[in-house]
Design a protein around this motif. Structure first.
Motif, PDB file in Angstrom:
ATOM      1  N   TYR A   1       0.795  -1.214   0.000  1.00 46.76           N
ATOM      2  CA  TYR A   1       0.000   0.000   0.000  1.00 46.76           C
ATOM      3  C   TYR A   1       0.835   1.274   0.000  1.00 46.76           C
ATOM      4  N   SER A   2       2.126   1.160  -0.240  1.00 50.63           N
ATOM      5  CA  SER A   2       2.974   2.351  -0.229  1.00 50.63           C
ATOM      6  C   SER A   2       2.816   3.175  -1.508  1.00 50.63           C
ATOM      7  N   GLY A   3       2.128   2.663  -2.516  1.00 51.85           N
ATOM      8  CA  GLY A   3       1.878   3.419  -3.732  1.00 51.85           C
ATOM      9  C   GLY A   3       2.909   3.190  -4.824  1.00 51.85           C
ATOM     10  N   HIS A   4       3.998   2.596  -4.511  1.00 49.85           N
ATOM     11  CA  HIS A   4       5.030   2.298  -5.499  1.00 49.85           C
ATOM     12  C   HIS A   4       5.715   1.005  -5.089  1.00 49.85           C
ATOM     13  N   ASP A   5       6.657   0.581  -5.902  1.00 48.05           N
ATOM     14  CA  ASP A   5       7.363  -0.651  -5.581  1.00 48.05           C
ATOM     15  C   ASP A   5       8.050  -0.533  -4.233  1.00 48.05           C
ATOM     16  N   ALA A   6       8.064  -1.627  -3.518  1.00 44.95           N
ATOM     17  CA  ALA A   6       8.690  -1.629  -2.198  1.00 44.95           C
ATOM     18  C   ALA A   6      10.196  -1.417  -2.342  1.00 44.95           C
ATOM     19  N   HIS A   7      10.720  -0.589  -1.486  1.00 43.27           N
ATOM     20  CA  HIS A   7      12.148  -0.338  -1.491  1.00 43.27           C
ATOM     21  C   HIS A   7      12.876  -1.593  -1.032  1.00 43.27           C
ATOM     22  N   PRO A   8      14.102  -1.786  -1.500  1.00 45.08           N
ATOM     23  CA  PRO A   8      14.853  -2.969  -1.050  1.00 45.08           C
ATOM     24  C   PRO A   8      15.077  -2.970   0.461  1.00 45.08           C
ATOM     25  N   TRP A   9      15.251  -1.795   1.045  1.00 39.57           N
ATOM     26  CA  TRP A   9      15.505  -1.754   2.491  1.00 39.57           C
ATOM     27  C   TRP A   9      14.275  -2.160   3.280  1.00 39.57           C
ATOM     28  N   LEU A  10      13.065  -1.907   2.741  1.00 39.56           N
ATOM     29  CA  LEU A  10      11.847  -2.301   3.437  1.00 39.56           C
ATOM     30  C   LEU A  10      11.704  -3.823   3.454  1.00 39.56           C
ATOM     31  N   GLN A  11      11.923  -4.446   2.314  1.00 43.12           N
ATOM     32  CA  GLN A  11      11.867  -5.906   2.247  1.00 43.12           C
ATOM     33  C   GLN A  11      12.968  -6.527   3.092  1.00 43.12           C
ATOM     34  N   LEU A  12      14.137  -5.938   3.032  1.00 45.27           N
ATOM     35  CA  LEU A  12      15.276  -6.462   3.777  1.00 45.27           C
ATOM     36  C   LEU A  12      15.084  -6.302   5.276  1.00 45.27           C
ATOM     37  N   SER A  13      14.581  -5.158   5.700  1.00 41.80           N
ATOM     38  CA  SER A  13      14.382  -4.964   7.131  1.00 41.80           C
ATOM     39  C   SER A  13      13.291  -5.876   7.669  1.00 41.80           C
ATOM     40  N   ALA A  14      12.247  -6.122   6.894  1.00 45.00           N
ATOM     41  CA  ALA A  14      11.204  -7.054   7.328  1.00 45.00           C
ATOM     42  C   ALA A  14      11.769  -8.466   7.458  1.00 45.00           C
ATOM     43  N   SER A  15      12.575  -8.859   6.511  1.00 41.47           N
ATOM     44  CA  SER A  15      13.189 -10.186   6.571  1.00 41.47           C
ATOM     45  C   SER A  15      14.172 -10.294   7.728  1.00 41.47           C
ATOM     46  N   LEU A  16      14.934  -9.244   7.946  1.00 43.30           N
ATOM     47  CA  LEU A  16      15.911  -9.243   9.033  1.00 43.30           C
ATOM     48  C   LEU A  16      15.227  -9.262  10.400  1.00 43.30           C
ATOM     49  N   LEU A  17      14.175  -8.480  10.552  1.00 44.44           N
ATOM     50  CA  LEU A  17      13.436  -8.491  11.814  1.00 44.44           C
ATOM     51  C   LEU A  17      12.840  -9.865  12.094  1.00 44.44           C
ATOM     52  N   GLN A  18      12.305 -10.488  11.061  1.00 45.78           N
ATOM     53  CA  GLN A  18      11.728 -11.816  11.238  1.00 45.78           C
ATOM     54  C   GLN A  18      12.799 -12.822  11.653  1.00 45.78           C
TER      55      GLN A  18
ATOM     56  N   ALA B   1      22.301  -9.367   5.723  1.00 47.22           N
ATOM     57  CA  ALA B   1      21.358  -8.316   5.343  1.00 47.22           C
ATOM     58  C   ALA B   1      22.096  -7.079   4.840  1.00 47.22           C
ATOM     59  N   ALA B   2      23.188  -6.720   5.498  1.00 45.90           N
ATOM     60  CA  ALA B   2      23.973  -5.565   5.051  1.00 45.90           C
ATOM     61  C   ALA B   2      24.552  -5.810   3.658  1.00 45.90           C
ATOM     62  N   ALA B   3      25.042  -7.014   3.419  1.00 45.30           N
ATOM     63  CA  ALA B   3      25.582  -7.348   2.097  1.00 45.30           C
ATOM     64  C   ALA B   3      24.483  -7.310   1.038  1.00 45.30           C
ATOM     65  N   GLN B   4      23.307  -7.835   1.347  1.00 41.72           N
ATOM     66  CA  GLN B   4      22.198  -7.801   0.396  1.00 41.72           C
ATOM     67  C   GLN B   4      21.782  -6.367   0.091  1.00 41.72           C
TER      68      GLN B   4
END
Length: 134
Positions: free
Chosen positions: A66-83, A121-124
């Protein structure tokens, strides 16, 4: 629209996240009550800190479509890292809670796994940003 197509889109993501957050809130209340009534308070403190991390991860995953545009790589990465970090931490807490007292459980492997998750995550993120700049 069938239920399958409805669940395949962002509505399904909201439904999944709402269900998961409901269960996590119940787990959080349960761990707070256990924290107040048992002696092994350090483990419950770690559990109380880990559950909101999972909640934040579910909110990030839900907000992405729902952000209106493609998800930023950091958003996907931070969600994966938090999980990943919360999963490792919750497994450590549960192992400490239910392992026999005679078993010496070391925190070092869990700290190394969490640090490895952050390094990966930092490397990705570095390579994703590098590829986006080209």
């Amino acid at each position: 629209m069938t239920i399958i197509t409805w669940l395949a889109g962002p509505n399904g993501q909201i439904f999944c996240s709402a269900s998961a957050i409901t269960i996590l809130v119940l787990m959080l209340f349960m761990s707070i009550r256990l924290y107040a009534s048992y002696r092994n308070k350090k483990n419950y403190r770690l559990l109380i800190l880990s559950i909101p991390v999972f909640m934040i991860q579910r909110i990030l995953v839900t907000a992405a479509p729902y952000s209106g545009h493609d998800a930023h790589p950091w958003l996907q990465l931070s969600a994966s890292l938090l999980q990943t970090a919360a999963f490792i931490n919750i497994n450590y807490v549960l192992l400490r809670l239910y392992a026999q007292r005679s078993a010496r459980l070391k925190a070092t492997p869990f700290i190394v796994m969490t640090a490895a998750a952050f390094l990966i995550a930092a490397a990705q993120l570095f390579f994703a940003l590098r590829a986006a700049a080209r």
